[in-house]
Design a protein around this motif. Structure first.
Motif, PDB file in Angstrom:
ATOM      1  N   LEU A 299      70.642  49.783  88.025  1.00 18.84           N
ATOM      2  CA  LEU A 299      69.400  49.562  88.764  1.00 18.84           C
ATOM      3  C   LEU A 299      69.617  48.525  89.874  1.00 18.84           C
ATOM      4  CD1 LEU A 299      66.371  50.001  89.160  1.00 18.84           C
ATOM      5  CD2 LEU A 299      65.957  48.234  87.440  1.00 18.84           C
TER       6      LEU A 299
ATOM      7  N   THR B  13      56.171  53.824  94.010  1.00 14.68           N
ATOM      8  CA  THR B  13      56.792  54.886  93.211  1.00 14.68           C
ATOM      9  C   THR B  13      57.563  54.320  92.033  1.00 14.68           C
ATOM     10  OG1 THR B  13      57.015  56.286  95.182  1.00 14.68           O
ATOM     11  CG2 THR B  13      58.374  56.849  93.276  1.00 14.68           C
ATOM     12  N   LEU B  14      58.374  53.304  92.298  1.00 16.98           N
ATOM     13  CA  LEU B  14      59.191  52.725  91.231  1.00 16.98           C
ATOM     14  C   LEU B  14      58.334  52.005  90.199  1.00 16.98           C
ATOM     15  CD1 LEU B  14      62.257  51.329  93.240  1.00 16.98           C
ATOM     16  CD2 LEU B  14      62.033  53.495  92.027  1.00 16.98           C
TER      17      LEU B  14
ATOM     18  N   THR C  78      56.577  54.638  88.094  1.00 12.47           N
ATOM     19  CA  THR C  78      57.573  55.287  87.234  1.00 12.47           C
ATOM     20  C   THR C  78      57.953  54.389  86.055  1.00 12.47           C
ATOM     21  OG1 THR C  78      58.483  56.473  89.147  1.00 12.47           O
ATOM     22  CG2 THR C  78      59.865  56.336  87.177  1.00 12.47           C
ATOM     23  N   LEU C  79      58.148  53.105  86.329  1.00 18.86           N
ATOM     24  CA  LEU C  79      58.499  52.173  85.262  1.00 18.86           C
ATOM     25  C   LEU C  79      57.392  52.084  84.221  1.00 18.86           C
ATOM     26  CD1 LEU C  79      60.463  50.037  84.152  1.00 18.86           C
ATOM     27  CD2 LEU C  79      59.293  48.341  85.561  1.00 18.86           C
TER      28      LEU C  79
ATOM     29  N   ALA D  65      65.452  55.989  92.465  1.00 17.83           N
ATOM     30  CA  ALA D  65      65.574  55.194  93.689  1.00 17.83           C
ATOM     31  C   ALA D  65      66.699  55.713  94.579  1.00 17.83           C
ATOM     32  CB  ALA D  65      65.809  53.731  93.334  1.00 17.83           C
TER      33      ALA D  65
ATOM     34  N   LEU E 180      65.023  54.787  86.475  1.00 14.52           N
ATOM     35  CA  LEU E 180      64.464  54.152  87.666  1.00 14.52           C
ATOM     36  C   LEU E 180      65.521  54.077  88.779  1.00 14.52           C
ATOM     37  CD1 LEU E 180      61.595  52.992  88.049  1.00 14.52           C
ATOM     38  CD2 LEU E 180      62.563  50.722  87.680  1.00 14.52           C
TER      39      LEU E 180
ATOM     40  N   MET F 227      68.899  49.210  93.714  1.00 17.42           N
ATOM     41  CA  MET F 227      67.997  48.380  94.518  1.00 17.42           C
ATOM     42  C   MET F 227      68.691  47.880  95.782  1.00 17.42           C
ATOM     43  SD  MET F 227      64.996  48.204  93.051  1.00 17.42           S
ATOM     44  CE  MET F 227      65.305  49.950  92.778  1.00 17.42           C
TER      45      MET F 227
ATOM     46  N   THR G 138      68.801  50.684  98.375  1.00 18.61           N
ATOM     47  CA  THR G 138      67.498  50.972  98.987  1.00 18.61           C
ATOM     48  C   THR G 138      67.048  49.862  99.929  1.00 18.61           C
ATOM     49  OG1 THR G 138      66.293  49.948  97.146  1.00 18.61           O
ATOM     50  CG2 THR G 138      66.764  52.310  96.974  1.00 18.61           C
TER      51      THR G 138
ATOM     52  N   LEU H 299      58.152  53.130  98.359  1.00 18.26           N
ATOM     53  CA  LEU H 299      59.227  52.926  97.388  1.00 18.26           C
ATOM     54  C   LEU H 299      58.770  52.034  96.244  1.00 18.26           C
ATOM     55  CD1 LEU H 299      62.183  53.024  96.431  1.00 18.26           C
ATOM     56  CD2 LEU H 299      62.678  51.176  98.046  1.00 18.26           C
ATOM     57  N   THR H 300      58.151  50.912  96.574  1.00 17.04           N
ATOM     58  CA  THR H 300      57.699  49.967  95.547  1.00 17.04           C
ATOM     59  C   THR H 300      56.682  50.603  94.617  1.00 17.04           C
ATOM     60  OG1 THR H 300      58.023  48.142  97.118  1.00 17.04           O
ATOM     61  CG2 THR H 300      56.702  47.691  95.163  1.00 17.04           C
TER      62      THR H 300
END
Length: 432
Positions: free
Chosen positions: A293, A7-8, A11-12, A33, A29, A297, A300, A4-5
C-alpha cells in the motif's frame, strides 16, 4: 486527488466493515490504487514489495520478542512479582493497587505486548486485590490503563512494526520509549496516591509490618525478571547487541527462567511456540500488505499531494499533532494498534516530516495515542481481555479506565512540551 481519496476511503470502510482481514484490505486497497489510477504494472509492484517486506532483517526481532512474551506469559512470573513487590507497597498511599502499575511496567519490559501484560497480571492481581477488599472498579481501571505500557516500554512489538514501516532505528525507538514509560508509571502512581488521599475509607488497612530482612528475602523473587530486563535492554543500549540479537538472548533467558521455575514442559513449550508463530505470521502479513500500500500511495502521489495541501492550511506543528491525535483515537476505536500504525504511516509520514517533527519522537507519540485506543470501546483490546476475566460489561470497564485515558493524554502533552523526555536517551546513545 479528491476522487482518489474518496474512492480509497470508501473502499477501506467497505473492506474493513465487511470483516475482511486487515492484510487483505491493505492489499486490495493498494491494488485498486495502482490499477485504477496509474499505469504501473500492479502485479510486479505487489510481488517485489511483498518480498521486500518479508525478508527484512529488522523484522527477525519480532517473532523472538513475541516468543519470549509467550513463554513468560505461561510462567509463574506474575506470582513472583506480586510476592516481591507487595511488601514495599504497603506504606504508600493506595497500597497494593500500586502492584498493578509497577507490575505491569516490569512485565511490559519483558513481554512487549499489552494484551499479554493485561492477561498475565490480571490473573494474579484481580482476585487477590478483590479478596483483600480493594475497590474492584479501581483495580480493573488500574490494570486496564497500566497494561497499555506493554506497547511502549521496550521491547515493544508495535515499535518494531513502526520502525520497519518507517525505516527508523528499532534500537533508538526502544531506548526512546524508556523515559515516557516511566513518566506514565509516575502519572498512574500519582493518581492512585491522590485517590487514596481523597477516599481513605476505600483503601483497606495495611497488613502487619514486614521487617527489612523479610522484604529483602521476598524481593529475591524479582531478581530473575530484573536480570532479563537488564540482559535485553542493557545490551541494546550499551551497543553490545542489535535488537534481533537481544531478542534471541531474551528467548534463551526466558526458557531458562521458566525451566528453573518448574513451569516449562513439552506442552508449554509447544503452546508458546505455536502462539508466537500465529502472532508473528499475522503481523508479518499485515506488514507485507502495508508495504504494498505504501508503494501504491507513492506511485499515485497522494501522500505528497496531501502533505502539500496540509501545508497550504498553514497549520503549526501543534495544531497538526492535535488533529492527528483526534484521528488516531477515532481510528483506534475500530482498529487494533498495529493496523492503525501500518494504515496511516504511508500517508501521514510526508506531512509529519514536512512539519519538521522528529520521526523517533513521532513514533513514541503515536504509540502513546494508540495505547489510549486500547481502553476505548468498541475495539479496545484490553477491555475485551478484562471482560473475559471479570464478566463485567465492557462499558463499565471502559468507565473504570477513563481516568487513565486522560492521564495518557496528559503524557502526550508533556512529551510535546518537553520533547527531551523522548529524545534524550537516543541522542546520548548516538553520541556514545
Amino acid at each position: 486527488m479528491l476522487i482518489l481519496t474518496t474512492t480509497l476511503f470508501v473502499t477501506l470502510l467497505v473492506l474493513l466493515g465487511s470483516g475482511v482481514w486487515v492484510a487483505f484490505s491493505l492489499l486490495g486497497l493498494g491494488w485498486i490504487a495502482l490499477s485504477q489510477f496509474t499505469t504501473i504494472p500492479t502485479g510486479d509492484v505487489m510481488a517485489s514489495d511483498i518480498w521486500g517486506a518479508s525478508y527484512s532483517w529488522e523484522l527477525t526481532a519480532l517473532p523472538m520478542f513475541i516468543w519470549m512474551g509467550e513463554i513468560l506469559f505461561r510462567s509463574r512470573l506474575a506470582d513472583d512479582m506480586f510476592t516481591g513487590l507487595s511488601p514495599w507497597m504497603q506504606r504508600i498511599p493506595g497500597r497494593l493497587l500500586h502492584t498493578n502499575v509497577v507490575g505491569c511496567g516490569l512485565f511490559a519490559a519483558v513481554s512487549g505486548s499489552s494484551a499479554a501484560t493485561c492477561a498475565t497480571m490480571g490473573k494474579m492481581t484481580i482476585p487477590e486485590l478483590t479478596r483483600r477488599g480493594y475497590d474492584e472498579q479501581l483495580v480493573i481501571g488500574t490494570l486496564a490503563g497500566s497494561a497499555t505500557l506493554g506497547l511502549l516500554i521496550p521491547p515493544s512489538i508495535i515499535l518494531i512494526v513502526y520502525g520497519v514501516a518507517t525505516d527508523q532505528s528499532i534500537a533508538r525507538l526502544f531506548i526512546a520509549g524508556i523515559f515516557p514509560g516511566l513518566l506514565l508509571i509516575s502519572l498512574f502512581a500519582g493518581y492512585l496516591m491522590l485517590w487514596a488521599w481523597r477516599y481513605p475509607d476505600k483503601v483497606p488497612a495495611a497488613d502487619a509490618r514486614v521487617g527489612w530482612g523479610e522484604r529483602l528475602r521476598r524481593s529475591r523473587r524479582l531478581i530473575p525478571m530484573l536480570g532479563l530486563i537488564i540482559g535485553v535492554i542493557g545490551s541494546i543500549y550499551a551497543g553490545l547487541a542489535s535488537p534481533t540479537e537481544a531478542a534471541a538472548v531474551g528467548v534463551v533467558l526466558s526458557l531458562l527462567l521458566a525451566k528453573v521455575q518448574g513451569s516449562m514442559d513439552r506442552r508449554v513449550f509447544r503452546d508458546a511456540l505455536l502462539g508466537a508463530v500465529r502472532t508473528s505470521c499475522m503481523i508479518a502479513f499485515i506488514l507485507a500488505g502495508a508495504s504494498f500500500l505504501t508503494a501504491a500511495m507513492g506511485f499515485t502521489g497522494l501522500p505528497s499531494d496531501l502533505a502539500a495541501w496540509i501545508g497550504t492550511l498553514g497549520l503549526s506543528p501543534v495544531m497538526l499533532l492535535a488533529a492527528l491525535t483526534v484521528l488516531f483515537i477515532l481510528l483506534g476505536c475500530f482498529l487494533d494498534g498495529i493496523s492503525v500504525v501500518v494504515l496511516t504511516t504511508s500517508i501521514l509520514l510526508p506531512m509529519v516530516e514536512a512539519a519538521g517533527i522528529d520521526l523517533i519522537w513521532f513514533g513514541i507519540y503515536l504509540v502513546i495515542v494508540v495505547e489510549m485506543s486500547q481502553i476505548t470501546p468498541p475495539i479496545g483490546f484490553n477491555l475485551f481481555v478484562l471482560q473475559g476475566m471479570t464478566g463485567r460489561n465492557i462499558l463499565s470497564i471502559a468507565w473504570a479506565a477513563m481516568p487513565f485515558f486522560f492521564l495518557m493524554m496528559l503524557g502526550v502533552v508533556l512529551i510535546g512540551v518537553f520533547p527531551e523526555i523522548v529524545t534524550y536517551l537516543p541522542t546520548a546513545m548516538g553520541n556514545n
